[in-house]
Design a protein around this motif. Structure first.
Motif, PDB file in Angstrom:
ATOM      1  N   GLU A   1      31.636  39.862  45.602  1.00 38.91           N
ATOM      2  CA  GLU A   1      31.692  40.963  46.562  1.00 38.91           C
ATOM      3  C   GLU A   1      31.195  40.448  47.900  1.00 38.91           C
ATOM      4  OE1 GLU A   1      29.951  45.501  47.177  1.00 38.91           O
ATOM      5  OE2 GLU A   1      29.509  44.403  45.333  1.00 38.91           O
ATOM      6  N   SER A   2      31.879  40.813  48.992  1.00 43.24           N
ATOM      7  CA  SER A   2      31.444  40.391  50.321  1.00 43.24           C
ATOM      8  C   SER A   2      30.138  41.099  50.670  1.00 43.24           C
ATOM      9  CB  SER A   2      32.524  40.690  51.368  1.00 43.24           C
ATOM     10  OG  SER A   2      32.749  42.077  51.471  1.00 43.24           O
ATOM     11  N   ALA A   3      29.389  40.525  51.586  1.00 40.37           N
ATOM     12  CA  ALA A   3      28.091  41.075  51.969  1.00 40.37           C
ATOM     13  C   ALA A   3      28.204  42.498  52.507  1.00 40.37           C
ATOM     14  CB  ALA A   3      27.425  40.170  53.002  1.00 40.37           C
ATOM     15  N   ASP A   4      29.305  42.794  53.194  1.00 41.69           N
ATOM     16  CA  ASP A   4      29.481  44.136  53.758  1.00 41.69           C
ATOM     17  C   ASP A   4      30.160  45.108  52.791  1.00 41.69           C
ATOM     18  OD1 ASP A   4      32.066  43.161  53.763  1.00 41.69           O
ATOM     19  OD2 ASP A   4      32.371  43.405  55.918  1.00 41.69           O
ATOM     20  N   GLY A   5      30.510  44.638  51.614  1.00 43.43           N
ATOM     21  CA  GLY A   5      31.152  45.484  50.623  1.00 43.43           C
ATOM     22  C   GLY A   5      32.609  45.774  50.903  1.00 43.43           C
ATOM     23  N   ALA A   6      33.186  45.137  51.912  1.00 42.12           N
ATOM     24  CA  ALA A   6      34.570  45.403  52.293  1.00 42.12           C
ATOM     25  C   ALA A   6      35.581  44.740  51.365  1.00 42.12           C
ATOM     26  CB  ALA A   6      34.829  44.931  53.722  1.00 42.12           C
ATOM     27  N   ARG A   7      35.164  43.659  50.678  1.00 48.63           N
ATOM     28  CA  ARG A   7      36.078  42.934  49.811  1.00 48.63           C
ATOM     29  C   ARG A   7      35.436  42.660  48.457  1.00 48.63           C
ATOM     30  NH1 ARG A   7      36.629  41.118  54.682  1.00 48.63           N
ATOM     31  NH2 ARG A   7      35.061  39.500  54.429  1.00 48.63           N
ATOM     32  N   LEU A   8      36.249  42.785  47.427  1.00 49.57           N
ATOM     33  CA  LEU A   8      35.849  42.449  46.060  1.00 49.57           C
ATOM     34  C   LEU A   8      36.856  41.454  45.509  1.00 49.57           C
ATOM     35  CD1 LEU A   8      35.368  46.065  44.637  1.00 49.57           C
ATOM     36  CD2 LEU A   8      33.594  44.580  45.570  1.00 49.57           C
ATOM     37  N   VAL A   9      36.395  40.546  44.679  1.00 51.75           N
ATOM     38  CA  VAL A   9      37.289  39.660  43.954  1.00 51.75           C
ATOM     39  C   VAL A   9      37.111  39.982  42.480  1.00 51.75           C
ATOM     40  CG1 VAL A   9      37.903  37.280  43.391  1.00 51.75           C
ATOM     41  CG2 VAL A   9      37.194  37.861  45.715  1.00 51.75           C
ATOM     42  N   ILE A  10      38.222  40.276  41.822  1.00 50.61           N
ATOM     43  CA  ILE A  10      38.217  40.782  40.458  1.00 50.61           C
ATOM     44  C   ILE A  10      39.110  39.899  39.596  1.00 50.61           C
ATOM     45  CG2 ILE A  10      38.872  42.789  39.057  1.00 50.61           C
ATOM     46  CD1 ILE A  10      38.477  44.333  41.868  1.00 50.61           C
ATOM     47  N   ARG A  11      38.621  39.544  38.396  1.00 51.70           N
ATOM     48  CA  ARG A  11      39.423  38.750  37.460  1.00 51.70           C
ATOM     49  C   ARG A  11      40.119  39.689  36.490  1.00 51.70           C
ATOM     50  NH1 ARG A  11      36.762  37.145  33.067  1.00 51.70           N
ATOM     51  NH2 ARG A  11      35.003  36.432  34.306  1.00 51.70           N
ATOM     52  N   LEU A  12      41.426  39.502  36.317  1.00 48.98           N
ATOM     53  CA  LEU A  12      42.169  40.269  35.327  1.00 48.98           C
ATOM     54  C   LEU A  12      41.854  39.702  33.951  1.00 48.98           C
ATOM     55  CD1 LEU A  12      43.578  41.062  37.950  1.00 48.98           C
ATOM     56  CD2 LEU A  12      45.727  41.017  36.727  1.00 48.98           C
ATOM     57  N   SER A  13      41.786  40.559  32.958  1.00 47.14           N
ATOM     58  CA  SER A  13      41.443  40.104  31.610  1.00 47.14           C
ATOM     59  C   SER A  13      42.502  39.140  31.090  1.00 47.14           C
ATOM     60  CB  SER A  13      41.307  41.287  30.653  1.00 47.14           C
ATOM     61  OG  SER A  13      42.574  41.809  30.320  1.00 47.14           O
ATOM     62  N   ALA A  14      42.053  38.185  30.304  1.00 46.80           N
ATOM     63  CA  ALA A  14      42.976  37.231  29.691  1.00 46.80           C
ATOM     64  C   ALA A  14      43.959  37.962  28.780  1.00 46.80           C
ATOM     65  CB  ALA A  14      42.193  36.181  28.904  1.00 46.80           C
ATOM     66  N   HIS A  15      43.509  39.035  28.157  1.00 47.29           N
ATOM     67  CA  HIS A  15      44.376  39.819  27.271  1.00 47.29           C
ATOM     68  C   HIS A  15      45.538  40.420  28.059  1.00 47.29           C
ATOM     69  CE1 HIS A  15      45.340  43.363  24.633  1.00 47.29           C
ATOM     70  NE2 HIS A  15      45.422  42.360  23.795  1.00 47.29           N
ATOM     71  N   LEU A  16      45.231  41.064  29.192  1.00 52.03           N
ATOM     72  CA  LEU A  16      46.278  41.650  30.018  1.00 52.03           C
ATOM     73  C   LEU A  16      47.240  40.576  30.513  1.00 52.03           C
ATOM     74  CD1 LEU A  16      47.655  43.890  31.663  1.00 52.03           C
ATOM     75  CD2 LEU A  16      45.961  43.481  33.440  1.00 52.03           C
ATOM     76  N   VAL A  17      46.706  39.477  31.003  1.00 50.87           N
ATOM     77  CA  VAL A  17      47.545  38.400  31.536  1.00 50.87           C
ATOM     78  C   VAL A  17      48.469  37.853  30.450  1.00 50.87           C
ATOM     79  CG1 VAL A  17      47.512  36.068  32.526  1.00 50.87           C
ATOM     80  CG2 VAL A  17      45.941  37.818  33.396  1.00 50.87           C
ATOM     81  N   SER A  18      47.929  37.619  29.255  1.00 50.73           N
ATOM     82  CA  SER A  18      48.778  37.069  28.193  1.00 50.73           C
ATOM     83  C   SER A  18      49.822  38.079  27.727  1.00 50.73           C
ATOM     84  CB  SER A  18      47.943  36.565  27.013  1.00 50.73           C
ATOM     85  OG  SER A  18      47.292  37.629  26.366  1.00 50.73           O
ATOM     86  N   LEU A  19      49.456  39.369  27.635  1.00 50.98           N
ATOM     87  CA  LEU A  19      50.435  40.388  27.252  1.00 50.98           C
ATOM     88  C   LEU A  19      51.567  40.478  28.276  1.00 50.98           C
ATOM     89  CD1 LEU A  19      48.236  43.382  26.023  1.00 50.98           C
ATOM     90  CD2 LEU A  19      49.798  42.000  24.637  1.00 50.98           C
ATOM     91  N   PHE A  20      51.206  40.495  29.563  1.00 48.20           N
ATOM     92  CA  PHE A  20      52.225  40.633  30.605  1.00 48.20           C
ATOM     93  C   PHE A  20      53.087  39.382  30.702  1.00 48.20           C
ATOM     94  CE2 PHE A  20      53.431  41.668  35.170  1.00 48.20           C
ATOM     95  CZ  PHE A  20      54.262  42.710  34.802  1.00 48.20           C
TER      96      PHE A  20
END
Length: 163
Positions: free
Chosen positions: A62-81
């Motif tokens: 998360e950026s210091a100002d809260g303006a940006r988040l980086v989120i990892r998609l679950s391996a389960h979702l990625v493999s299903l898709f």
């Protein structure tokens, strides 16, 4: 919010993108939230039916100002898709579009996003992440000084609006 989906080898490399620099090869969306909306996709693909979507994504940075988040998609979702055949992608997106979250989304935009995300998920040896960036209007509202009345009440500042 603006959502940019991308692939990198690991969480450390993904966290480096929180500064807002351009990301090569990203797939962008204004409506596909990595937690709630991708949770719906995961359920369509055979994931847990009682899941509220939060298992589909995990906060990495998360950026210091809260303006940006980086989120990892679950391996389960990625493999299903990744297992979805290109010929059935349109039918899957048609079902996904029935969500009320996509009422204002153009069908062709969601199809283009799904095709791009599908390509990211099919990539070998990399994880899929999303950088979520708050709109300027959301940042301005969060940064606005509290009114004297709310300071006198001891009220807490309001968080960024959630979608």
């Amino acid at each position: 919010m603006k959502f940019e989906y991308f692939t990198v080898p690991d969480d450390e490399a993904a966290a480096l993108t929180v500064d807002g620099a351009p990301i090569d090869g990203s797939v962008r969306s204004q409506v596909v939230d990595p937690a709630s909306v991708l949770g719906q996709l995961e359920r369509l693909l055979g994931g847990p039916t009682g899941d509220d979507g939060l298992r589909s994504a995990q906060l990495v940075a998360e950026s210091a100002d809260g303006a940006r988040l980086v989120i990892r998609l679950s391996a389960h979702l990625v493999s299903l898709f990744a297992m979805v055949q290109p010929a059935t992608l349109d039918a899957l997106v048609g079902q996904w579009m029935l969500s009320r979250r996509f009422r204002r989304a153009a069908p062709e935009d969601l199809h283009a996003f799904a095709a791009g995300l599908h390509g990211l998920c099919r990539g070998a040896g990399r994880r899929v992440y999303c950088r979520a960036t708050a709109d300027e209007s959301e940042l301005a509202a969060a940064a606005a000084p509290a009114s004297p009345a709310s300071e006198a009440d001891g009220a807490e500042p309001r968080p960024l609006p959630r979608r």
